[in-house]
Design a protein around this motif. Structure first.
Motif, short mmCIF file in Angstrom:
data_model
loop_
_atom_site.label_atom_id
_atom_site.label_comp_id
_atom_site.label_asym_id
_atom_site.label_seq_id
_atom_site.Cartn_x
_atom_site.Cartn_y
_atom_site.Cartn_z
N ARG A 1 -7.71 -21.52 -24.04
CA ARG A 1 -8.58 -21.63 -22.87
C ARG A 1 -9.75 -20.65 -23.03
O ARG A 1 -9.54 -19.44 -23.17
CB ARG A 1 -7.82 -21.33 -21.59
N LEU A 2 -10.95 -21.18 -22.98
CA LEU A 2 -12.16 -20.35 -22.95
C LEU A 2 -12.55 -20.21 -21.48
O LEU A 2 -13.04 -21.15 -20.85
CB LEU A 2 -13.28 -21.00 -23.76
N VAL A 3 -12.28 -19.04 -20.93
CA VAL A 3 -12.47 -18.78 -19.50
C VAL A 3 -13.85 -18.15 -19.30
O VAL A 3 -14.22 -17.23 -20.03
CB VAL A 3 -11.37 -17.84 -18.98
N CYS B 1 -11.76 -30.02 -25.87
CA CYS B 1 -10.65 -30.95 -25.63
C CYS B 1 -10.62 -31.39 -24.18
O CYS B 1 -10.37 -32.56 -23.88
CB CYS B 1 -9.32 -30.29 -25.99
N ASP B 2 -10.85 -30.46 -23.29
CA ASP B 2 -10.84 -30.75 -21.86
C ASP B 2 -11.62 -29.64 -21.16
O ASP B 2 -11.89 -28.60 -21.75
CB ASP B 2 -9.42 -30.83 -21.32
N GLN B 3 -11.95 -29.90 -19.90
CA GLN B 3 -12.78 -28.93 -19.18
C GLN B 3 -12.45 -28.98 -17.70
O GLN B 3 -12.28 -30.05 -17.12
CB GLN B 3 -14.27 -29.24 -19.41
N TYR B 4 -12.35 -27.82 -17.09
CA TYR B 4 -12.06 -27.71 -15.67
C TYR B 4 -13.09 -26.79 -15.02
O TYR B 4 -13.53 -25.83 -15.63
CB TYR B 4 -10.65 -27.16 -15.45
N PRO B 5 -13.51 -27.08 -13.79
CA PRO B 5 -13.01 -28.12 -12.91
C PRO B 5 -13.51 -29.51 -13.30
O PRO B 5 -14.62 -29.65 -13.79
CB PRO B 5 -13.54 -27.71 -11.54
N THR B 6 -12.72 -30.50 -13.02
CA THR B 6 -13.09 -31.88 -13.37
C THR B 6 -14.23 -32.39 -12.51
O THR B 6 -14.87 -33.37 -12.88
CB THR B 6 -11.88 -32.81 -13.22
N CYS B 7 -14.49 -31.74 -11.38
CA CYS B 7 -15.59 -32.21 -10.53
C CYS B 7 -16.94 -32.03 -11.19
O CYS B 7 -17.95 -32.57 -10.72
CB CYS B 7 -15.57 -31.50 -9.18
N LEU B 8 -17.01 -31.27 -12.31
CA LEU B 8 -18.28 -31.13 -13.02
C LEU B 8 -18.77 -32.46 -13.59
O LEU B 8 -19.93 -32.61 -13.94
CB LEU B 8 -18.15 -30.11 -14.15
N ALA B 9 -17.88 -33.44 -13.69
CA ALA B 9 -18.27 -34.75 -14.20
C ALA B 9 -19.23 -35.44 -13.26
O ALA B 9 -19.99 -36.31 -13.66
CB ALA B 9 -17.04 -35.61 -14.43
N THR B 10 -19.20 -35.06 -11.98
CA THR B 10 -20.05 -35.74 -11.00
C THR B 10 -20.94 -34.81 -10.22
O THR B 10 -21.84 -35.25 -9.53
CB THR B 10 -19.16 -36.52 -10.01
N SER B 11 -20.69 -33.49 -10.30
CA SER B 11 -21.44 -32.55 -9.47
C SER B 11 -21.57 -31.22 -10.17
O SER B 11 -20.68 -30.80 -10.90
CB SER B 11 -20.74 -32.36 -8.13
N ASP C 1 -11.59 -21.42 -13.84
CA ASP C 1 -12.16 -22.56 -14.54
C ASP C 1 -12.00 -22.28 -16.03
O ASP C 1 -11.91 -21.12 -16.45
CB ASP C 1 -13.64 -22.72 -14.21
N TYR C 2 -11.98 -23.31 -16.85
CA TYR C 2 -11.87 -23.07 -18.28
C TYR C 2 -12.24 -24.30 -19.08
O TYR C 2 -12.27 -25.42 -18.55
CB TYR C 2 -10.46 -22.60 -18.66
N ILE C 3 -12.52 -24.08 -20.33
CA ILE C 3 -12.69 -25.14 -21.32
C ILE C 3 -11.54 -25.02 -22.31
O ILE C 3 -11.29 -23.93 -22.85
CB ILE C 3 -14.05 -25.02 -22.05
N HIS C 4 -10.82 -26.11 -22.51
CA HIS C 4 -9.81 -26.15 -23.57
C HIS C 4 -10.56 -26.38 -24.88
O HIS C 4 -11.08 -27.47 -25.13
CB HIS C 4 -8.80 -27.27 -23.30
N LEU C 5 -10.65 -25.35 -25.69
CA LEU C 5 -11.50 -25.37 -26.88
C LEU C 5 -10.64 -25.34 -28.14
O LEU C 5 -9.63 -24.63 -28.21
CB LEU C 5 -12.44 -24.16 -26.88
N SER C 6 -11.05 -26.12 -29.13
CA SER C 6 -10.42 -26.11 -30.45
C SER C 6 -11.46 -25.67 -31.48
O SER C 6 -12.60 -26.12 -31.45
CB SER C 6 -9.89 -27.50 -30.80
N ILE C 7 -11.04 -24.77 -32.39
CA ILE C 7 -11.91 -24.30 -33.47
C ILE C 7 -11.13 -24.43 -34.77
O ILE C 7 -10.04 -23.86 -34.90
CB ILE C 7 -12.36 -22.84 -33.26
N HIS C 8 -11.67 -25.20 -35.72
CA HIS C 8 -10.95 -25.36 -36.99
C HIS C 8 -11.92 -25.64 -38.12
O HIS C 8 -13.06 -26.07 -37.90
CB HIS C 8 -9.91 -26.48 -36.90
#
Length: 697
Positions: A338-340, A436-446, A459-466
């Motif tokens: 989680r990238l907070v 991979c995923d991002q929260y809050p999901t309301c950012l998709a519309t607002s 809030d956080y971004i589920h981040l992958s680094i490889h």
């Protein structure tokens, strides 16, 4: 009375200096070398600010301009990093506010036992704790200019959101606490210095040495305070230039502002950043990374509220317990977590939570536009990746990209979900950042949504680094918190339910039909169409086309090589950000200005994403060089680790500034040689005879 005594003392001192130093009579000048960085506003619309870097020779409370030999600067790489380089300048002279010396002089660094009497302050600026700030306002008694003293005091010291003191406190989560200076004659951190005549056309260094610093000596001098902010009436000259905005000492507490610029929060925080040892944040051009305050400033008082980018936050150390260094481990294994955002630093609880991540010369953080960072001016709600060299410690950073969950459109049509940094550390393998995923999901519309369901969870971004080395793969399929570098000290209590890895031992009975098809065919046909297509082909063709609300293809195993743009081929009808000076403009405004169209219609700029008709964005993404090999491509390509993604237009601008780049970057075998044949001079319209005048049939 104290002021009159200080001025009299100054006159006597300067008379003594005139006798002692004039004529280079064999005496040495001993002083402490401090670097300062100045900002200038210029008329170039594409790059409205530029910087200048100089050195000052400090003796006690006085400072004098000095030009150091480049050989001396090269031989002392810590000169830009530390305020404790003391030198001896044989046959030096102090003429006015400048130190001069013969061209054959060898400047030497003083040993420790000869430094003590030169200046009491020879340590790095603290980046944590309680610090003091004095605001010195210079006023021309007989001139029309009058700085906004009360407003400036409030903008500096009030607890109002957006004041300098409050913003530095918030950005550091209370670790950097600026207190107004106290003392006789100092009111709420404010000291007024009256000048009995006009100083228009004066050198700002003469104003400081002759009119301001002598008065300050009566109040303990600069050494008595951690930061001293000087507000100088507009009209003074900085090395002969009137266009200066401000300048600040690096790793020392002085900052000086030109007129009304001392009323800006972002400009003041920018200069305080220099005091703390930070350099500029760039994006193609110097100052252009405005995700934080080390880009160019805004003239607004009490905002816009923002902090520092990942590289600056790493070195400030305010989030050190949630700063993760993958520089070594990334060569062995991928990372996912989680990238907070730093605005939620106090809500981190998973062992793999990180606020700032470093991988070699790359730094990444979640630039969440909320709370005390709601005024960030670029890449709001993106995970922002910047690069900066390991050395020197005080270095400029370069914004590389931002990544965001596909479908999230805070202000843009362009949706990045991955970024590829080519040839990481010269390994021949690319480093991939994937959302991979991002929260809050309301950012998709607002863009105005606040928390991730609860103000107690971050809030956080589920981040992958490889690395794409054929061994490592994306970590998006690994549950958050499932893999750590070391075992946890106690059992982990999950905040959310997790999916089971294996099927249950007994079938699950349900009174309602399942939402997905069964794994084996049913014995009788269903009475109505299913919501999801069957997992295997049917024996008979369907009577009508199948409609689906979701794409039928499965996600790819690897991120895409380039961002996907939602091409509609039309211009956005609203306003598009241009820059601090022109603000927001329409696509039609950009279309009617060739220079701005060329500048803004680049990948990564809002206009490229929003003004698709004006910029021809959809075609530019896939455009290749022409068949005859004599036109530049519009695709982005790799130059080096500091210019990992660039286009021919920008390369041409760089080479205009530094012609030496042309031979190096445009050499055969370099990417630019194939991508930019026109810029590199690969094509020519002239015809020439064969050499040596050879005979031919």
């Amino acid at each position: 009375m104290a002021v009159l005594l200080a001025l009299a003392s100054l006159a006597a001192c300067r008379a003594q200096n005139a006798t002692f130093h004039q004529g280079c009579d064999g005496q040495d000048v001993l002083c402490r070398i401090v670097k300062h960085i100045a900002t200038h506003e210029v008329s170039d619309a594409r790059q409205p600010f530029e910087s200048s870097h100089f050195y000052e020779c400090v003796q006690g409370s006085r400072s004098y301009r000095i030009t150091l030999p480049q050989s001396f600067i090269d031989d002392h790489p810590t000169l830009d990093q530390a305020p404790n380089t003391y030198v001896s300048i044989p046959h030096g002279c102090i003429n006015g506010s400048t130190v001069t010396y013969p061209s054959n002089t060898t400047i030497s660094v003083l040993p420790m036992d000869q430094r003590r009497h030169l200046a009491p302050d020879d340590s790095f600026m603290p980046t944590e704790g309680n610090v003091t700030m004095l605001f010195v306002s210079v006023r021309e008694r007989n001139a029309g200019f009058d700085p906004p003293h009360q407003d400036t005091i409030e903008h500096l010291f009030s607890d109002r959101p957006g004041s300098v003191v409050r913003q530095m406190y918030d950005c550091s989560f209370g670790k950097y606490n600026i207190r107004p200076a106290e003392g006789s004659g100092i009111v709420n951190g404010y000291l007024k210095v009256n000048v009995p005549h006009s100083i228009q056309g004066w050198s700002v260094f003469d104003v400081m040495n002759d009119r301001v610093l002598p008065v300050l000596e009566a109040y303990g001098g600069e050494a008595a305070y951690d930061h001293v902010v000087f507000c100088i009436p507009q009209g003074t000259l900085f090395y002969g230039r009137e266009d200066w905005t401000a300048y600040a000492w690096v790793n020392a507490g002085r900052s000086v502002y030109n007129g009304q610029r001392c009323g800006s929060m972002t400009i003041t925080m920018h200069e305080l950043g220099h005091n703390l040892g930070l350099d500029h944040a760039n994006r193609y051009y110097e100052y252009a990374d405005t995700t934080g305050v080390m880009g160019y400033g805004d003239k607004t008082v009490f905002g816009p509220r923002s902090c520092f980018n990942a590289h600056k936050n790493w070195h400030l150390g305010w989030y050190s317990d949630k700063s993760l260094d993958l520089s070594n481990s990334i060569h062995e294994r991928a990372w996912g977590g989680r990238l907070v955002p730093f605005v939620d630093y106090d809500k981190t609880f998973l062992e793999t939570d990180a606020v700032v991540v470093r991988i070699g010369t790359l730094y990444v953080q979640y630039n969440r536009a909320r709370g005390f960072n709601d005024g960030t001016r670029l890449l709001s709600n993106y995970a922002v990746i910047v690069s900066a060299p390991d050395e020197p410690l005080i270095a400029q950073s370069e914004l590389l990209s931002g990544v965001i969950k596909n479908g999230y459109k805070p202000r843009y049509l362009l949706t990045y979900d991955s970024y590829t940094f080519q040839n990481f550390n010269g390994t021949g393998h690319n480093l991939i950042f994937q959302v991979c995923d991002q929260y809050p999901t309301c950012l998709a519309t607002s863009t105005s949504c606040e928390y991730n369901g609860s103000q107690f969870e971050p809030d956080y971004i589920h981040l992958s680094i490889h690395l794409d080395d054929g061994i490592q793969t994306s970590m998006c399929s690994v549950p958050l918190g499932a893999i750590t570098d070391a075992p946890s000290s106690s059992p982990t209590t999950s905040m959310k339910p997790t999916a089971s890895v294996a099927p249950s031992s007994l079938p699950t009975l349900s009174s309602v039909p399942s939402s997905s098809p069964s794994q084996v065919p049913t014995t009788v046909p269903s009475s109505s169409p299913t919501q999801i297509p069957s997992s295997s082909p049917s024996d008979q063709p369907s009577e009508a086309p199948t409609t689906s609300k979701v794409p039928t293809s499965s996600p790819s195993d690897q991120p895409s090589a380039a961002p996907t743009i939602n091409c509609i081929g039309k211009d956005y009808q609203g306003l598009v950000p241009v820059n601090h000076r022109f603000g927001n403009q329409t696509c039609a405004w950009i279309a009617n200005r060739k220079v701005w169209r060329t500048y803004l219609c680049q990948e990564g700029f809002e206009a490229f994403e929003l003004c698709q008709e004006t910029c021809d964005s959809c075609n530019l993404q896939s455009e290749e060089p022409s068949d005859d090999g004599c036109e530049d491509s519009n695709k982005m390509f790799y130059v080096n680790q500091h210019l990992p993604n660039i286009r021919c237009f920008w390369l041409n601008r760089f080479m205009e500034r530094s012609p030496l780049w042309r031979d190096r970057i445009c050499a055969p075998g370099q990417p630019a040689y194939d991508h930019c044949p026109e810029t590199c001079g690969k094509c020519t319209d002239t015809c020439e005879d064969a050499p040596n005048n050879r005979l031919f049939w």
